[in-house]
Design an enzyme around this catalytic site. Sequence first.
Site, mmCIF file in Angstrom:
data_model
loop_
_atom_site.group_PDB
_atom_site.id
_atom_site.type_symbol
_atom_site.label_atom_id
_atom_site.label_comp_id
_atom_site.label_asym_id
_atom_site.label_seq_id
_atom_site.Cartn_x
_atom_site.Cartn_y
_atom_site.Cartn_z
ATOM 1 N N CYS A 2 0.800 -1.225 0.000
ATOM 2 C CA CYS A 2 0.000 0.000 0.000
ATOM 3 C C CYS A 2 0.837 1.282 0.000
ATOM 4 C CB CYS A 2 -0.918 0.072 1.215
ATOM 5 S SG CYS A 2 -2.043 -1.287 1.383
ATOM 6 N N ARG A 27 5.955 -0.272 -4.799
ATOM 7 C CA ARG A 27 5.650 -0.905 -3.515
ATOM 8 C C ARG A 27 4.735 -2.119 -3.677
ATOM 9 N NH1 ARG A 27 6.649 2.414 0.960
ATOM 10 N NH2 ARG A 27 4.916 1.549 2.139
ATOM 11 N N TRP A 76 -2.702 -2.944 -1.554
ATOM 12 C CA TRP A 76 -2.262 -4.340 -1.638
ATOM 13 C C TRP A 76 -3.175 -5.086 -0.675
ATOM 14 C CZ3 TRP A 76 -0.064 -8.100 1.598
ATOM 15 C CH2 TRP A 76 0.566 -9.166 0.950
ATOM 16 N N ASN A 102 -2.593 2.778 5.238
ATOM 17 C CA ASN A 102 -1.599 1.765 4.922
ATOM 18 C C ASN A 102 -1.294 1.027 6.218
ATOM 19 O OD1 ASN A 102 0.588 0.327 4.040
ATOM 20 N ND2 ASN A 102 1.959 2.084 3.840
ATOM 21 N N GLY A 103 -1.444 -0.289 6.246
ATOM 22 C CA GLY A 103 -1.177 -1.044 7.471
ATOM 23 C C GLY A 103 -2.306 -2.016 7.749
ATOM 24 N N GLU A 484 19.166 -17.657 -2.414
ATOM 25 C CA GLU A 484 18.849 -16.367 -3.041
ATOM 26 C C GLU A 484 18.506 -16.567 -4.524
ATOM 27 O OE1 GLU A 484 18.034 -13.661 -1.996
ATOM 28 O OE2 GLU A 484 18.361 -12.203 -3.586
ATOM 29 N N LYS A 488 14.937 -15.563 -6.186
ATOM 30 C CA LYS A 488 14.857 -14.628 -7.326
ATOM 31 C C LYS A 488 14.036 -15.248 -8.442
ATOM 32 C CE LYS A 488 15.743 -11.713 -6.089
ATOM 33 N NZ LYS A 488 16.215 -11.162 -4.850
ATOM 34 N N GLU A 491 10.190 -15.618 -7.539
ATOM 35 C CA GLU A 491 9.372 -14.416 -7.357
ATOM 36 C C GLU A 491 9.078 -13.672 -8.644
ATOM 37 O OE1 GLU A 491 10.742 -11.301 -4.647
ATOM 38 O OE2 GLU A 491 12.816 -11.675 -5.185
ATOM 39 N N HIS A 507 17.954 -36.955 0.436
ATOM 40 C CA HIS A 507 17.130 -37.394 1.574
ATOM 41 C C HIS A 507 15.644 -37.178 1.330
ATOM 42 C CE1 HIS A 507 20.572 -38.382 4.013
ATOM 43 N NE2 HIS A 507 21.130 -37.234 3.631
ATOM 44 N N LYS A 605 7.074 -4.351 -2.283
ATOM 45 C CA LYS A 605 8.484 -4.034 -2.034
ATOM 46 C C LYS A 605 8.779 -3.996 -0.547
ATOM 47 C CE LYS A 605 12.672 -2.872 -3.017
ATOM 48 N NZ LYS A 605 13.530 -4.019 -3.393
HETATM 49 O O1 M6R Z 1 13.064 -4.515 3.123
HETATM 50 P P1 M6R Z 1 13.569 -5.830 3.613
HETATM 51 O O2 M6R Z 1 14.973 -6.094 3.242
HETATM 52 O O3 M6R Z 1 13.355 -6.017 5.092
HETATM 53 O O4 M6R Z 1 12.675 -6.907 2.883
HETATM 54 C C1 M6R Z 1 12.792 -8.272 3.177
HETATM 55 C C2 M6R Z 1 12.125 -9.126 2.122
HETATM 56 O O5 M6R Z 1 10.759 -8.805 2.033
HETATM 57 C C3 M6R Z 1 12.777 -8.961 0.747
HETATM 58 O O6 M6R Z 1 14.128 -9.286 0.773
HETATM 59 C C4 M6R Z 1 12.060 -9.857 -0.281
HETATM 60 O O7 M6R Z 1 12.294 -11.194 -0.003
HETATM 61 C C5 M6R Z 1 12.537 -9.493 -1.701
HETATM 62 N N1 M6R Z 1 11.407 -9.324 -2.550
HETATM 63 C C6 M6R Z 1 13.385 -10.514 -2.332
HETATM 64 O O8 M6R Z 1 13.751 -10.139 -3.622
#
Ligand code: M6R
Length: 610
Positions: A2, A27, A76, A102-103, A484, A488, A491, A507, A605
């Site tokens: 949001c 965001r 969102w 927002n929240g 990681e 990536k 997502e 396993h 974001k």
């Molecule tokens: O703002 P932050 O680093 O605390 O965010 C943490 C995660 O939400 C963030 O790393 C998320 O996993 C990313 N979209 C990964 O690309």
Amino acid sequence: MCGIVGYIGKKQAAPVLLEGLTKLEYRGYDSAGVAVSDACGKIEIVKAQGKLKELKKKTNDGKSLGGNCGIGHTRWATHGVPNETNAHPHCNDDGTIVAVHNGIIENYAELKAKLIRRGYDFYSQTDTEVATKLVDYYYKKYAEPLKAVSEFALKVRGTYALAVLFADRPEEIYAIRKDSPMVIGTAGGDCFLASDVPALLSYTRDVYYVENFQIAHLKDGKVDFYNLDSERIDVPVTKITWDAKAAEKNGYEHFMLKEIYEQPRVVEDTLNYLVQGGEIDFSELQLRGEALKSVRGIVIVGCGSAYHVGVAMQYVIEDLARMPVRVELASEFRYRNSVLSGEELLIVISQSGETADSIAALREAKERGLKTLAVVNVVGSTIAREADWVLYTKAGPEISVATTKAYSAQLVAGYAIAIKLASVRGTVSAEERRMLVAQLRLLPEKIREILQEPTAIQQFAAETMDRKNAFFIGRGIDYAVSMEGSLKLKEISYIHSEAYAAGELKHGAISLIEDGTLVFGVLTQEGLAEKTISNLEETKSRNAHVAVVATKGIEPPKTCDRIFYIPQTDPHFTASLSVIPLQLYSYYLSVAKGNNVDQPRNLAKSVTVE
Ligand code: M6R
């Protein structure tokens, strides 16, 4: 997650609000709306499901809405499906009080039941309609906006950045926040409000970071702040030093690609801030060696990619500083009754500094008596303000939801912390320390070298874009990078993907390997590569499609289908290099699939809800 905006001034409000919302698009959102009030206080609300272009279409880019005062929102969905009814702004029964939020209001069901008993009806499934009607209830009771807003704050549990229009107070905005970011700026008789700085930057660089429970009153080109007792308070102005251009694409097709290519520079900038005269120097953080000497263990918390940085740091700190390190998902840490002596240092890693789970973990650690160090990118964010020490990563604004440059900046910050701890504890010699720092200094150039050759990765992404499943495997630091790489990919490409510690695959998960399953192996650690190669061979014998990211000099399995080499570096720092081909791979695959790379579905974001 949001975004809210607000504007009062000499311009037509709606186009300014839409421009602000556009700057907050990164965001993540699924519907949007604006409310504009004219000088007589008549408030008009327009909402649209989907992307901002729908709202722009409905309002002729804002031009069809008159009035110089308004609020806007990108939603969102949390409570209720993403449709027009649930989209913000929300209003009271006669449309005289209108709000964006927002929240999350945690006790919204309880409050809603009370309001229903008092005769209120509800048209949406949202907690924000409850918030708006709660303000309405107290406004009717006290006829005083400051009192109505502070009573709202006293009654709700949860997080909010709330902006409210009152029809009988045209050309005024009241706003309050708790644990959801809010910034306010003024310039030349205009007032702006937003969830994040990029929405204000075209107008002003002087911003107020609103603190929890501060009420802002925007009117006549200026903003006044009050506490919950309606007493005036001072809030300092902060000058934003980063360039507005940094939040633009600069000719790149997507923010993600731009941010991938910014990595040599942000790594260099972060190192310039942390290294002086060939030594790690934390004087800018006011974190002295003596404070670290008494630390008996490290607890690292973070979410998503920030957590993955923590996993890599665990290997590096344990190896260099020979002290116990625990890495925990922030969302789990706060709910576990962890055994802590109080002599640990908690390191919280966060790009945004606003992630609700990470904030909660930080507060839990402070309550348990731990000293806290934040590794944060956004200056002035909640985590930065609440931790005992802050190490700012110098990544600049990161817009793409999939983090790349912030991750890389966090990694080098983590190496610096490891070397500092090792030096304080005397576990590496001065000579070793200098060698490590010298290797760190070479990382930007090596990242640049990898980025010069994207074509083979791009091709491989196109060839494999139809895969349904992928695995990323590695040992030690290579496992951290596999996590990681896998995140990536899933997502932004929506391909199902898992990261496995290479030895663990056999396993259970190996049963999922079938003809053409994509398996990425990460091979950067001399002593471990042979073992991971055996695991890759095991997948190959089951007809997996195997690709490898390997440090030059490590012999990959003969049978693998594709190899991407990275330059050599100190084994502690390989994550900074091996992650680059994996980022590029996900990026190109997402582009090949025609996905919305920078704003992948369902994601935000900055995740400001728990
Ligand atoms: O703002 P932050 O680093 O605390 O965010 C943490 C995660 O939400 C963030 O790393 C998320 O996993 C990313 N979209 C990964 O690309």
